[in-house]
Design an enzyme around this catalytic site. Structure first.
Site, PDB file in Angstrom:
ATOM      1  N   ARG A 180      40.462  29.013  38.629  1.00 20.52           N
ATOM      2  CA  ARG A 180      41.289  29.921  37.813  1.00 20.52           C
ATOM      3  C   ARG A 180      41.514  29.377  36.399  1.00 20.52           C
ATOM      4  O   ARG A 180      42.603  29.496  35.831  1.00 20.52           O
ATOM      5  CB  ARG A 180      42.646  30.187  38.479  1.00 20.52           C
ATOM      6  CG  ARG A 180      42.583  30.825  39.831  1.00 20.52           C
ATOM      7  CD  ARG A 180      42.026  32.239  39.841  1.00 20.52           C
ATOM      8  NE  ARG A 180      41.799  32.636  41.206  1.00 20.52           N
ATOM      9  CZ  ARG A 180      40.637  32.457  41.857  1.00 20.52           C
ATOM     10  NH1 ARG A 180      39.583  31.961  41.233  1.00 20.52           N
ATOM     11  NH2 ARG A 180      40.512  32.809  43.113  1.00 20.52           N
ATOM     12  N   SER A 231      48.471  37.326  42.410  1.00 21.78           N
ATOM     13  CA  SER A 231      49.109  36.053  42.777  1.00 21.78           C
ATOM     14  C   SER A 231      49.829  35.464  41.578  1.00 21.78           C
ATOM     15  O   SER A 231      49.252  35.355  40.499  1.00 21.78           O
ATOM     16  CB  SER A 231      48.062  35.051  43.258  1.00 21.78           C
ATOM     17  OG  SER A 231      47.494  35.503  44.450  1.00 21.78           O
ATOM     18  N   GLU A 324      49.640  31.109  37.951  1.00 21.74           N
ATOM     19  CA  GLU A 324      48.296  31.658  37.683  1.00 21.74           C
ATOM     20  C   GLU A 324      48.424  32.719  36.582  1.00 21.74           C
ATOM     21  O   GLU A 324      47.546  32.887  35.751  1.00 21.74           O
ATOM     22  CB  GLU A 324      47.730  32.278  38.963  1.00 21.74           C
ATOM     23  CG  GLU A 324      46.343  32.840  38.773  1.00 21.74           C
ATOM     24  CD  GLU A 324      45.711  33.370  40.059  1.00 21.74           C
ATOM     25  OE1 GLU A 324      45.894  32.750  41.121  1.00 21.74           O
ATOM     26  OE2 GLU A 324      45.050  34.420  39.978  1.00 21.74           O
TER      27      GLU A 324
HETATM   28  C1  LIG Z   1      46.875  43.607  42.922  1.00 14.73           C
HETATM   29  C2  LIG Z   1      46.167  42.485  42.208  1.00 14.73           C
HETATM   30  C3  LIG Z   1      45.259  41.694  42.895  1.00 14.73           C
HETATM   31  C4  LIG Z   1      44.602  40.654  42.232  1.00 14.73           C
HETATM   32  N1  LIG Z   1      43.716  39.877  42.949  1.00 14.73           N
HETATM   33  C5  LIG Z   1      43.091  38.836  42.331  1.00 14.73           C
HETATM   34  C6  LIG Z   1      42.183  38.001  43.061  1.00 14.73           C
HETATM   35  O1  LIG Z   1      41.907  38.207  44.243  1.00 14.73           O
HETATM   36  N2  LIG Z   1      41.612  36.961  42.392  1.00 14.73           N
HETATM   37  C7  LIG Z   1      41.852  36.711  41.065  1.00 14.73           C
HETATM   38  O2  LIG Z   1      41.286  35.762  40.505  1.00 14.73           O
HETATM   39  N3  LIG Z   1      42.708  37.492  40.358  1.00 14.73           N
HETATM   40  C8  LIG Z   1      43.329  38.528  40.949  1.00 14.73           C
HETATM   41  N4  LIG Z   1      44.206  39.311  40.239  1.00 14.73           N
HETATM   42  C9  LIG Z   1      44.460  38.989  38.817  1.00 14.73           C
HETATM   43  C10 LIG Z   1      43.583  39.779  37.832  1.00 14.73           C
HETATM   44  O3  LIG Z   1      43.057  40.926  38.458  1.00 14.73           O
HETATM   45  C11 LIG Z   1      42.419  39.007  37.258  1.00 14.73           C
HETATM   46  O4  LIG Z   1      42.818  37.770  36.747  1.00 14.73           O
HETATM   47  C12 LIG Z   1      41.741  39.826  36.135  1.00 14.73           C
HETATM   48  O5  LIG Z   1      40.450  39.388  35.994  1.00 14.73           O
HETATM   49  C13 LIG Z   1      42.445  39.776  34.783  1.00 14.73           C
HETATM   50  O6  LIG Z   1      41.772  40.660  33.886  1.00 14.73           O
HETATM   51  P1  LIG Z   1      42.567  41.568  32.835  1.00 14.73           P
HETATM   52  O7  LIG Z   1      41.573  42.369  32.084  1.00 14.73           O
HETATM   53  O8  LIG Z   1      43.633  42.336  33.507  1.00 14.73           O
HETATM   54  O9  LIG Z   1      43.192  40.447  31.913  1.00 14.73           O
HETATM   55  P2  LIG Z   1      44.620  40.448  31.161  1.00 14.73           P
HETATM   56  O10 LIG Z   1      45.692  40.288  32.175  1.00 14.73           O
HETATM   57  O11 LIG Z   1      44.713  41.604  30.234  1.00 14.73           O
HETATM   58  O12 LIG Z   1      44.501  39.105  30.320  1.00 14.73           O
HETATM   59  C14 LIG Z   1      44.447  37.855  30.958  1.00 14.73           C
HETATM   60  C15 LIG Z   1      44.135  36.777  29.910  1.00 14.73           C
HETATM   61  O13 LIG Z   1      42.822  36.994  29.403  1.00 14.73           O
HETATM   62  C16 LIG Z   1      42.860  37.154  27.972  1.00 14.73           C
HETATM   63  N5  LIG Z   1      41.808  38.111  27.629  1.00 14.73           N
HETATM   64  C17 LIG Z   1      41.582  39.341  28.154  1.00 14.73           C
HETATM   65  N6  LIG Z   1      40.478  39.892  27.617  1.00 14.73           N
HETATM   66  C18 LIG Z   1      40.007  38.987  26.707  1.00 14.73           C
HETATM   67  C19 LIG Z   1      38.894  38.962  25.812  1.00 14.73           C
HETATM   68  N7  LIG Z   1      38.027  39.975  25.715  1.00 14.73           N
HETATM   69  N8  LIG Z   1      38.730  37.858  25.035  1.00 14.73           N
HETATM   70  C20 LIG Z   1      39.584  36.821  25.108  1.00 14.73           C
HETATM   71  N9  LIG Z   1      40.655  36.785  25.926  1.00 14.73           N
HETATM   72  C21 LIG Z   1      40.852  37.861  26.714  1.00 14.73           C
HETATM   73  C22 LIG Z   1      44.267  37.621  27.654  1.00 14.73           C
HETATM   74  O14 LIG Z   1      44.613  37.291  26.305  1.00 14.73           O
HETATM   75  C23 LIG Z   1      45.056  36.834  28.677  1.00 14.73           C
HETATM   76  O15 LIG Z   1      45.228  35.529  28.198  1.00 14.73           O
HETATM   77  C24 LIG Z   1      44.861  40.391  40.875  1.00 14.73           C
HETATM   78  C25 LIG Z   1      45.784  41.206  40.176  1.00 14.73           C
HETATM   79  C26 LIG Z   1      46.424  42.242  40.833  1.00 14.73           C
HETATM   80  C27 LIG Z   1      47.391  43.095  40.057  1.00 14.73           C
END
Ligand SMILES: Cc1cc2nc3c(=O)[nH]c(=O)nc-3n(C[C@H](O)[C@H](O)[C@H](O)COP(=O)(O)OP(=O)(O)OC[C@H]3O[C@@H](n4cnc5c(N)ncnc54)[C@H](O)[C@@H]3O)c2cc1C
Length: 330
Positions: A180, A231, A324
């Site tokens: 992560r 998480s 996380e």
């Molecule tokens: C119900 C649920 C279940 C989940 N299950 C999992 C799981 O099983 N495993 C897991 O690993 N995660 C899980 N997650 C967490 C999440 O889905 C992942 O971490 C996801 O990949 C985050 O992507 P996002 O686009 O929402 O990022 P955001 O939350 O929008 O951003 C996260 C970080 O990335 C940065 N960021 C985003 N896009 C860019 C870009 N283009 N360039 C530079 N920085 C950027 C942001 O500035 C921030 O620091 C879960 C979340 C939920 C709500």
């Protein structure tokens, strides 16, 4: 100016937690030219910038973000030869999974049911079932923010300290992926534009079967019925002595621990904290490592629950849980 900059936009609707106050300025960007324009705007108006994906791994403060939020929505993708896919960083994992399966490619089924876009998934090295982005990323195309000194606190750019550099390509190794984590999360000075992912030839029917099993298991274990950020904590890794001591006191951990790692949710459940509620936020009754928004939860409610969990786990197990999720605007 082709970009459409909006003012005072409530961020709660851009996060899966449905929590967060307003962004002073907000803009949806679809390509590199628009990103460059937003940086010019930020420089002119002396605004710090936060890069937003689908907002599924962040907690935004009730005050919001006193700067410029760029929501990356570059959703292009192209299936290439040699089982590779070229993807824009705003493409959702859901779309990526379904397109890869349709094109008889395998290696992404673990991401089924996971919210978020490619950029955020690469930043977090998102993963499940022992697989993560590091297993499929071949190359990442970035825009680098040249800073002196490096920035911290989830903010990618501050006009008094940085400027936008050129495009660079990082290999998988240069991304410094670990559990992560990645160089992007550590250094907070890269904007992910695109990525090349390497998959394998697969069988559509087999992949679909696997995906439906994964979705079923997620639904059983995770509280999808309420808004959350997934998480809250990383699963802690213990040294041998510490683990042995814990197993002696809790024999079930013998089967639960894998590679010296224990799910953070186990500690929370063991302490009887599931169902604990502060305001509109509750530690999920279904999964100890999820905090859910039962309606009108404030970031402050979530923060109190997080502090409570950390304190109790520290006092009872001598373990310091680490988040996380990322905090924005605190
Ligand atoms: C119900 C649920 C279940 C989940 N299950 C999992 C799981 O099983 N495993 C897991 O690993 N995660 C899980 N997650 C967490 C999440 O889905 C992942 O971490 C996801 O990949 C985050 O992507 P996002 O686009 O929402 O990022 P955001 O939350 O929008 O951003 C996260 C970080 O990335 C940065 N960021 C985003 N896009 C860019 C870009 N283009 N360039 C530079 N920085 C950027 C942001 O500035 C921030 O620091 C879960 C979340 C939920 C709500």
């Amino acid at each position: 100016m082709s970009i459409k900059v909006q003012k005072n936009i409530l961020l709660s609707k851009y996060t899966t937690f449905k929590i967060g106050g307003p962004a002073k300025f907000f803009c949806v960007v679809e390509n590199i030219d628009e990103i460059r324009e937003t940086f010019k705007f930020a420089e002119k108006n002396k605004l710090k910038i936060f890069i937003l994906g689908e907002g599924s791994n962040i907690l935004i403060s009730d005050k919001g973000f006193d700067g410029f939020v760029l929501k990356i929505q570059d959703t292009k993708y192209k299936i290439q030869t040699n089982n590779k896919i070229f993807v824009g960083s705003g493409l959702s994992l859901a779309k990526l999974v379904s397109e890869s399966v349709k094109n008889n490619l395998t290696g992404l089924q673990w991401a089924a049911g996971m919210p978020g876009a490619i950029g955020g998934a690469i930043v977090n090295n998102a993963g499940a079932s022992g697989m993560s982005m590091m297993n499929i990323v071949e190359e990442v195309e970035i825009l680098e923010i040249i800073t002196q000194p490096p920035l911290s606190g989830g903010i990618s750019f501050s006009p008094d300290k940085g400027r936008l550099g050129g495009i660079r390509r990082l290999t998988n190794k240069q991304c410094k992926f670990s559990y992560r984590n990645s160089i992007f999360k550590e250094e907070k000075k890269y904007i992910i534009l695109n990525a090349v992912l390497k998959l394998k030839k697969g069988n559509e029917e087999k992949s679909r079967k696997m995906i439906s099993e994964i979705l079923k298991s997620r639904k059983e274990k995770q509280p999808f019925e309420y808004p959350s950020a997934g998480s809250i904590f990383k699963n802690p890794v213990l040294d041998d002595n510490h683990l042995r001591r814990l197993i002696k006191e809790n024999s079930e951990l013998e089967n639960i621990s894998k590679n010296n790692t224990i799910p953070a949710g186990w500690f929370i459940e063991n302490l009887g904290l599931k169902g604990k509620k502060i305001g509109g936020a509750m530690i999920s009754e279904k999964h100890g490592n999820f905090i859910v928004n039962m309606g009108n939860a404030k970031a402050e409610n979530v923060i109190i629950l997080i502090s409570l969990i950390k304190q109790k786990v520290r006092d009872n197990f001598s373990i310091q849980l680490k988040e996380e999720i990322e905090y924005v605007g605190f």
